[in-house]
Design an enzyme around this catalytic site. Sequence first.
Site, PDB file in Angstrom:
ATOM      1  N   GLY A  58       5.812  -7.751   0.528  1.00  0.00           N
ATOM      2  CA  GLY A  58       6.876  -8.212   0.046  1.00  0.00           C
ATOM      3  C   GLY A  58       6.802  -8.045  -1.419  1.00  0.00           C
ATOM      4  O   GLY A  58       6.708  -7.922  -2.266  1.00  0.00           O
ATOM      5  N   GLU A  76       1.749  -8.549  -2.646  1.00  0.00           N
ATOM      6  CA  GLU A  76       1.873  -7.907  -3.118  1.00  0.00           C
ATOM      7  C   GLU A  76       2.713  -6.751  -3.958  1.00  0.00           C
ATOM      8  O   GLU A  76       2.317  -6.119  -4.993  1.00  0.00           O
ATOM      9  CB  GLU A  76       1.938  -6.203  -1.154  1.00  0.00           C
ATOM     10  CG  GLU A  76       3.518  -6.086  -1.653  1.00  0.00           C
ATOM     11  CD  GLU A  76       3.229  -5.167  -0.227  1.00  0.00           C
ATOM     12  OE1 GLU A  76       2.812  -4.212   0.401  1.00  0.00           O
ATOM     13  OE2 GLU A  76       4.603  -5.044   0.712  1.00  0.00           O
ATOM     14  N   ILE A  99      11.088  -8.210   7.555  1.00  0.00           N
ATOM     15  CA  ILE A  99      10.319  -9.675   7.335  1.00  0.00           C
ATOM     16  C   ILE A  99      10.677 -10.428   6.398  1.00  0.00           C
ATOM     17  O   ILE A  99      10.052 -10.858   5.703  1.00  0.00           O
ATOM     18  CB  ILE A  99       9.213  -8.890   7.663  1.00  0.00           C
ATOM     19  CG1 ILE A  99       8.148  -8.282   6.622  1.00  0.00           C
ATOM     20  CG2 ILE A  99       8.379  -8.375   9.023  1.00  0.00           C
ATOM     21  CD1 ILE A  99       7.128  -8.098   6.986  1.00  0.00           C
ATOM     22  N   ASP A 100      11.263  -9.020   5.248  1.00  0.00           N
ATOM     23  CA  ASP A 100      10.959  -9.624   3.893  1.00  0.00           C
ATOM     24  C   ASP A 100      12.754 -10.566   3.329  1.00  0.00           C
ATOM     25  O   ASP A 100      12.137 -11.322   2.764  1.00  0.00           O
ATOM     26  CB  ASP A 100      11.290  -8.770   2.914  1.00  0.00           C
ATOM     27  CG  ASP A 100      10.093  -6.963   2.785  1.00  0.00           C
ATOM     28  OD1 ASP A 100      10.462  -6.129   3.021  1.00  0.00           O
ATOM     29  OD2 ASP A 100       8.722  -7.782   2.855  1.00  0.00           O
ATOM     30  N   ASN A 109      18.085  -3.573   4.442  1.00  0.00           N
ATOM     31  CA  ASN A 109      18.683  -2.393   4.471  1.00  0.00           C
ATOM     32  C   ASN A 109      19.226  -1.633   3.024  1.00  0.00           C
ATOM     33  O   ASN A 109      20.285  -1.168   3.243  1.00  0.00           O
ATOM     34  CB  ASN A 109      19.102  -3.778   2.160  1.00  0.00           C
ATOM     35  CG  ASN A 109      17.565  -4.299   2.161  1.00  0.00           C
ATOM     36  OD1 ASN A 109      17.102  -3.385   2.186  1.00  0.00           O
ATOM     37  ND2 ASN A 109      17.511  -5.164   0.687  1.00  0.00           N
ATOM     38  N   LEU A 156      -0.220  -6.434  10.822  1.00  0.00           N
ATOM     39  CA  LEU A 156      -0.589  -7.733  11.619  1.00  0.00           C
ATOM     40  C   LEU A 156       0.519  -8.636  11.387  1.00  0.00           C
ATOM     41  O   LEU A 156       1.233  -8.743  12.528  1.00  0.00           O
ATOM     42  CB  LEU A 156      -1.862  -7.783  11.646  1.00  0.00           C
ATOM     43  CG  LEU A 156      -2.863  -7.560  12.328  1.00  0.00           C
ATOM     44  CD1 LEU A 156      -5.387  -7.842  11.349  1.00  0.00           C
ATOM     45  CD2 LEU A 156      -2.551  -6.619  13.741  1.00  0.00           C
ATOM     46  N   GLN A 157       0.600  -8.585  10.265  1.00  0.00           N
ATOM     47  CA  GLN A 157       2.057  -9.627   9.627  1.00  0.00           C
ATOM     48  C   GLN A 157       3.427  -9.086  11.292  1.00  0.00           C
ATOM     49  O   GLN A 157       4.307 -10.497  10.934  1.00  0.00           O
ATOM     50  CB  GLN A 157       2.098 -10.270   8.859  1.00  0.00           C
ATOM     51  CG  GLN A 157       2.747  -8.734   7.497  1.00  0.00           C
ATOM     52  CD  GLN A 157       2.403  -9.661   6.380  1.00  0.00           C
ATOM     53  OE1 GLN A 157       2.840 -10.150   5.403  1.00  0.00           O
ATOM     54  NE2 GLN A 157       0.771  -8.281   5.658  1.00  0.00           N
TER      55      GLN A 157
END
Lengths: 413, 413
Positions: A191, A247, A145-146, A116, A299-300
């Site tokens: 997140g 997080e 990823i969010d 965004n 890593l994610q």
Amino acid sequence: MNKKNVLVAQSGGPTSAINASLAGVLKATIDSDNYDRCYGAINGVLGVLSENYLDLTDKAKEDSDFIKLLNQTPAMYLGSCRFKLPEYRDDDSSYSFIFSQFRKLNIGAFFYIGGNDSMDTVLKLSNYAREIGSDVKIIGVPKTIDNDLCNTDHTPGFGSAAKYIASSLLEIAHDTFIYAVKSVTIVEIMGRDAGWLTAASALARNGYSTAPHLIYLPEVPFDKEKFISDVRHELSKRNNVIIAVSEGIRDKDGNYITSSKAMADTFGHQQLSGAGKALEFLVKENIDVKVRSVEINVLQRCAAHLASKTDLDESFAQGKKAVALSEEGQTGCMVVLKRISNAPYQVEYSYAQIKDIANEAKSVPVEWINREENDITEEFIEYLRPLIVGEAEHYYENGIPKYLDISHLNQKH
Amino acid sequence: MNKKNVLVAQSGGPTSAINASLAGVLKATIDSDNYDRCYGAINGVLGVLSENYLDLTDKAKEDSDFIKLLNQTPAMYLGSCRFKLPEYRDDDSSYSFIFSQFRKLNIGAFFYIGGNDSMDTVLKLSNYAREIGSDVKIIGVPKTIDNDLCNTDHTPGFGSAAKYIASSLLEIAHDTFIYAVKSVTIVEIMGRDAGWLTAASALARNGYSTAPHLIYLPEVPFDKEKFISDVRHELSKRNNVIIAVSEGIRDKDGNYITSSKAMADTFGHQQLSGAGKALEFLVKENIDVKVRSVEINVLQRCAAHLASKTDLDESFAQGKKAVALSEEGQTGCMVVLKRISNAPYQVEYSYAQIKDIANEAKSVPVEWINREENDITEEFIEYLRPLIVGEAEHYYENGIPKYLDISHLNQKH
């Protein structure tokens, strides 16, 4: 025949699928009758500002493996940046430079692949283009990823990160259940403000394993006492309790549950760490049980060896769609995905106006969180399920994944 | 025909390959003319002490997928324990109970799959067996991601953890090189006293990526000033520096480089965390550069989706070898692997006396560390290379790995 060229760049935080979107742009460009060459700017819009480009055309046409490997290589093949343009009414020097670059390279369309904040660049550049009467199409290709971009069902990069989270949670469950002693394991997942990725941990529940037993998202206020009570309750039902926590969890006053001082990055986002650690200490102080925390960390978002095939295919398709939209004359918009049905899982691609997307963020709907605020609903799980399905084909060489050479990055300046 | 039965158990810390060893024991048992049933004790030797068994025989014979899935499931299918028997001369009550269990179940051989502390149990039980004139064969099957068991070339579980470390380092390199700003990334890897696994990070160097640029093992004293000087030197050569560091690094006085208070587990081992974090703070205090640390944590030992086929095959073979050794009349020993050649890579299996192995640990030879003590030698890399080769076949269901049901574990007591 005066064909235009295409310019593409990547921006923001990395994912396992952002190169699949780049591959889609590249493939559609070389297949198009309207475009000639595809240039990539290195390190996002900073590459345009410093005239730092890579001509991807010949590589794509002559090397049959290039696009295939690009599709599977994690993070940004073209490098990235965390840079926001100023308002052009304040200072338009960078804008006039950028558009002079467009003219110099005979650019017909500029594609910016990012989240965004990056869509802010698309908004500003397309507004400026309209101001000066430029014909260059400015189109955003989503990435994060969010999963927090508005007006699209889900974002490229999310499905792969979700697959990684779910698989890792299952493996952590196997690792945890081996000892006949009571234990609590807290897994901290990325997140910043949205709990989409943390919620994906629920996909680790596979019939024989019910972990994670508790899930805490940042969309609802975190209550430390309720948390301890939840943990005690779970410990009464089983020996080993596994908890997924975002997080970005914060208390009812908006304070992050963290043991680290928050630091800001260039986009003004707080760099968070420590929710898992903070909760580990909290459990240790309140309950007599073995406890540990696992911070899944970078890593994610870069574990491309476990990318979701569904995610990569959709990311590639959205790159192609951006090119198609530019050929139809669209500008100032972002490619979006609409889910037509869940079973069977079917999607289609479209576009949405960039002004409705840039700088906005989509949170998890509160009705998708359970009443106890420590888990997610079945409806949410159904939404998530199809996104992690399918394993991308991967190549290994000498035991490690085979990715594209990115030594054009990490150069000394 | 009075065939004996076999009893097997797993102990210590988990790996991605310990079930492959169990699968080897199981397969060899059901194929053997000398043995009838294969029992597994739940939670290691504690399962024998509490008469908690699983009969694996019928499952293995009737379900063709069982052994295949067992081979690929991470952590201990039979659960584990961190429990050391007392000296039997001090207190032999548990020993007489264990051997009465052997008689009760008509056990001909007991196989214990574990690391050097677990081999202590093999030593004690085999000594006691000799004392009382018991005919039960007591044999150890090696296991550890640390690769620190003596008298064997390398251990089951190490190759898979090494493959995971090398692959993750490469992905972290891709994740790191995207920004055109100087940065330092410190990756903390498991290795309480031995640097074998941290050294495996060197396998991430693949031609275009030279990361990790610095490697610090616990076998040599860690010097904070030298470290800072090393980092500055690397920053003069490249923008993004990646460092691999063992969790067990310590200064010349033997103090761990950590920011956490050390806590002991039941085996008396210090639970370490924080070397990466401590070095992150050290860099932040001394050098004006963006710095972050990544603690790879449990994922390096349970990420079975990225297991090394070489490791799994060797782990399975060593389980089978244990059964063969028992049939030859061996006892009080551990299965070992000898490397016959490196290119082509060839190994053979044998055994070594348990008294030379139990409670010992094998460090990285100092001649395999470079003179600057911040990297490993080419010879060490050649030793490591074959161990991570090959990808195990994996099955996925609904997007996550398909493993064996372990709900017989995590029961409330």
